[in-house]
Design a protein around this motif. Structure first.
Motif, PDB file in Angstrom:
ATOM      1  N   VAL A  89      -7.404  -4.577  13.951  1.00 13.18           N
ATOM      2  CA  VAL A  89      -8.481  -5.055  12.970  1.00 13.18           C
ATOM      3  C   VAL A  89      -9.755  -5.602  13.791  1.00 13.18           C
ATOM      4  CG1 VAL A  89      -8.961  -7.192  11.800  1.00 13.18           C
ATOM      5  CG2 VAL A  89      -6.858  -6.206  11.317  1.00 13.18           C
ATOM      6  N   GLN A 105       0.689  -1.535   8.039  1.00 15.63           N
ATOM      7  CA  GLN A 105      -0.190  -2.157   7.311  1.00 15.63           C
ATOM      8  C   GLN A 105      -1.588  -1.426   7.350  1.00 15.63           C
ATOM      9  OE1 GLN A 105      -0.364  -6.103   7.290  1.00 15.63           O
ATOM     10  NE2 GLN A 105       1.389  -6.619   8.676  1.00 15.63           N
ATOM     11  N   TRP A 107      -3.115  -0.627   4.514  1.00 15.26           N
ATOM     12  CA  TRP A 107      -4.368  -1.193   3.687  1.00 15.26           C
ATOM     13  C   TRP A 107      -5.455  -1.956   4.417  1.00 15.26           C
ATOM     14  CZ3 TRP A 107       1.090  -1.965   2.901  1.00 15.26           C
ATOM     15  CH2 TRP A 107       1.467  -3.099   3.514  1.00 15.26           C
ATOM     16  N   LEU A 108      -4.955  -2.596   5.679  1.00 14.52           N
ATOM     17  CA  LEU A 108      -6.260  -3.589   6.322  1.00 14.52           C
ATOM     18  C   LEU A 108      -7.121  -2.552   6.877  1.00 14.52           C
ATOM     19  CD1 LEU A 108      -3.621  -5.773   8.421  1.00 14.52           C
ATOM     20  CD2 LEU A 108      -4.961  -6.342   6.333  1.00 14.52           C
ATOM     21  N   TYR A 109      -6.999  -1.243   7.162  1.00 12.94           N
ATOM     22  CA  TYR A 109      -8.213  -0.513   7.713  1.00 12.94           C
ATOM     23  C   TYR A 109      -8.466   0.670   6.911  1.00 12.94           C
ATOM     24  CZ  TYR A 109      -4.516  -2.170  11.123  1.00 12.94           C
ATOM     25  OH  TYR A 109      -3.655  -2.923  11.758  1.00 12.94           O
ATOM     26  N   ARG A 110      -8.129   0.762   5.532  1.00 14.80           N
ATOM     27  CA  ARG A 110      -8.144   1.948   4.693  1.00 14.80           C
ATOM     28  C   ARG A 110      -9.727   2.358   4.833  1.00 14.80           C
ATOM     29  NH1 ARG A 110      -5.083   0.919   0.060  1.00 14.80           N
ATOM     30  NH2 ARG A 110      -3.054   2.004   1.310  1.00 14.80           N
ATOM     31  N   ASP A 111     -10.792   1.349   4.699  1.00 14.57           N
ATOM     32  CA  ASP A 111     -12.213   1.500   4.367  1.00 14.57           C
ATOM     33  C   ASP A 111     -12.624   2.195   5.760  1.00 14.57           C
ATOM     34  OD1 ASP A 111     -11.955   0.464   1.747  1.00 14.57           O
ATOM     35  OD2 ASP A 111     -13.037  -1.418   2.241  1.00 14.57           O
ATOM     36  N   ASN A 390      -2.758  -2.472  -1.373  1.00 13.47           N
ATOM     37  CA  ASN A 390      -3.951  -2.552  -1.256  1.00 13.47           C
ATOM     38  C   ASN A 390      -4.230  -3.760  -0.429  1.00 13.47           C
ATOM     39  OD1 ASN A 390      -3.543  -4.716  -2.977  1.00 13.47           O
ATOM     40  ND2 ASN A 390      -4.350  -3.732  -4.837  1.00 13.47           N
ATOM     41  N   ARG A 391      -5.487  -4.088  -0.167  1.00 12.74           N
ATOM     42  CA  ARG A 391      -5.647  -5.523   0.687  1.00 12.74           C
ATOM     43  C   ARG A 391      -5.076  -6.781   0.272  1.00 12.74           C
ATOM     44  NH1 ARG A 391      -8.996  -4.601   5.059  1.00 12.74           N
ATOM     45  NH2 ARG A 391      -9.403  -6.791   5.127  1.00 12.74           N
ATOM     46  N   GLY A 394      -1.558  -6.590   1.216  1.00 12.51           N
ATOM     47  CA  GLY A 394      -1.824  -7.169   2.604  1.00 12.51           C
ATOM     48  C   GLY A 394      -1.466  -8.553   3.082  1.00 12.51           C
ATOM     49  N   ALA A 395      -2.567  -9.325   2.210  1.00 15.06           N
ATOM     50  CA  ALA A 395      -2.567 -10.799   2.430  1.00 15.06           C
ATOM     51  C   ALA A 395      -1.338 -11.419   2.070  1.00 15.06           C
ATOM     52  CB  ALA A 395      -3.634 -11.230   1.603  1.00 15.06           C
TER      53      ALA A 395
END
Length: 433
Positions: A89, A105, A107-111, A390-391, A394-395
């Motif tokens: 992250v 995980q 979804w934390l980095y997808r962008d 998605n994020r 993830g939360a």
């Protein structure tokens, strides 16, 4: 152990392999490297728990690629058990560090990831096609944002000798039978140890499947409606509370991922949910114990269904790197069967590919007690299931919303209040009424 063919490849052989890979843009690979190739690619990975798997990458794959291309692979190994997540992250936020990574995980980095559809589709085509469930993680808006490396299977790990002594000749098929067996074993001084703390695998891999087997999901398939608030959820919570009190060792309610390994290997517990790293450690360091360890599928619930939780590891290339295409070239290379199959073999199937080309892979039959882990790919779901990975999900994972619902009930909180608290958190995280 057989070594990959590329360990003795010439540069000419390597370029021929890269050019011939199905659907891969070989022209840019060759011409770009002929003009100005990078000197180093930084690859970040979590430690895998499997020494031979890590060593095969470091001692076989990395030197082979450097010999074939002249490109050095700078290997950044990070602590296992979720330790890599905050580090990555930070890398993404600072747009520096690794060119590509092998972690969980996604979804934390997808962008921050580049499109790797060309690689994923080529790998799927040449190795039997991908399991459908993993596409819900790696494919985002029609594009592959990662290439799945493998699944870390999680099953019930148990002491067959102690089960036999308690008169339990067959591993329980249902959760009710599992509770009954646990009561007997605890009475004999061999309690279960089911992780319920703030870990990242050994808690989710039995609590989520148990919840699903009661007919409950956390969110609906759209991810826009909380589905947790139900009478079936209450029944699942009540069951876990009883299992904890009547069948489990007391401190397991706060265990992180390493704790159940230690408790099992020091003969404190008779059963837990884990990868087969426990058996690997026992066979190496405690050979007598290694002979009596076995694995079983998760029990069925009231719905009659049996579920497992996937623990996916994927490869992804970061868009901020100085040469994303060079990182993609390396990723394509390690996922070619000539490199990938020996790498998987080196880990004794601890890492199970999401590719149907491995369904009849002979390594599944080397150790019969490992064979059940293949079934995880057939019955496994992402923890977000059936909602998008998605994020927001993830939360939920990183705040342990569902895990805390169960653990708080085990330590005295009323069923109704723990469900209400979890539902409130879910609504806040997803931004739904």
């Amino acid at each position: 152990m057989a070594q990959p063919a590329q360990s003795k490849a010439t540069r000419r052989d390597f370029l021929k392999l890269a050019a011939g890979a199905a659907g891969v843009a070989s022209g840019p690979f060759i011409s770009r490297h002929a003009q100005a190739k990078p000197t180093t690619i930084t690859f970040a990975r979590e430690s895998s728990y499997v020494k031979n798997f890590d060593e095969h990458f470091q001692k076989v794959l990395v030197p082979a690629y450097q010999k074939a291309t002249g490109i050095k692979i700078e290997y950044q190994i990070q602590a296992a058990g979720g330790g890599a997540v905050p580090q990555l992250v930070s890398m993404v936020e600072n747009k520096s560090g690794a060119d590509l990574a092998w972690v969980q995980q996604e979804w934390l980095y997808r962008d921050a990831l580049v499109d790797v559809s060309d690689i994923a589709e080529a790998v799927g085509k040449e190795q039997g096609g991908w399991y459908d469930e993993i596409k819900a993680l790696s494919v985002d808006n029609g594009k592959w944002k990662s290439v799945p490396q493998a699944n870390i299977g999680q099953l019930m790990v148990y002491r067959k000798d102690w089960f036999d002594e308690a008169g339990i000749k067959k591993f329980p098929d249902t959760w009710d039978e599992f509770l009954e067996a646990g009561i007997k074993l605890k009475a004999k001084g061999h309690p279960f140890g089911m992780s319920m703390g703030h870990g990242f695998a050994d808690n989710y891999s039995w609590l989520y499947p148990l919840l699903w087997s009661y007919g409950v999901t956390v969110m609906d398939k759209t991810g826009k409606k909380v589905a947790l608030d139900s009478s079936e959820t209450a029944k699942a919570v009540d069951f876990v509370r009883r299992l904890y009190k009547e069948a489990c060792i007391e401190d397991c309610v706060g265990w992180l991922d390493p704790h159940n390994n230690k408790a099992f290997l020091t003969s404190q517990i008779s059963c837990t949910n884990n990868a087969y790293s426990i058996m690997v450690s026992a066979k190496r360091d405690l050979p007598e114990m290694g002979k009596v360890i076995d694995h079983a599928l998760n029990p069925k619930g009231p719905t009659g269904q049996r579920y497992h939780s996937l623990v996916p590891v994927t490869h992804r290339v970061f868009a901020y790197g100085p040469d994303p295409q060079a990182a993609k070239d390396f990723l394509r290379w390690i996922m070619d069967p000539k490199q990938y199959r020996p790498w998987v073999s080196s880990g004794d199937m601890f890492f199970a590919p999401y590719l149907h080309g491995f369904d009849k892979f002979p390594d599944w039959d080397i150790e019969p007690r490992v064979k059940p882990f293949q079934k995880v790919l057939e019955t496994g779901k992402l923890t977000s299931w059936p909602a998008p990975a998605n994020r927001a999900h993830g939360a939920v994972v990183n705040r342990w919303v569902v895990i805390d619902m169960f653990s708080k009930a085990c330590t005295g909180a009323p069923t109704k209040s723990v469900i209400a608290e979890a539902v409130g958190q879910l609504k806040q995280i997803y931004g739904v009424a």
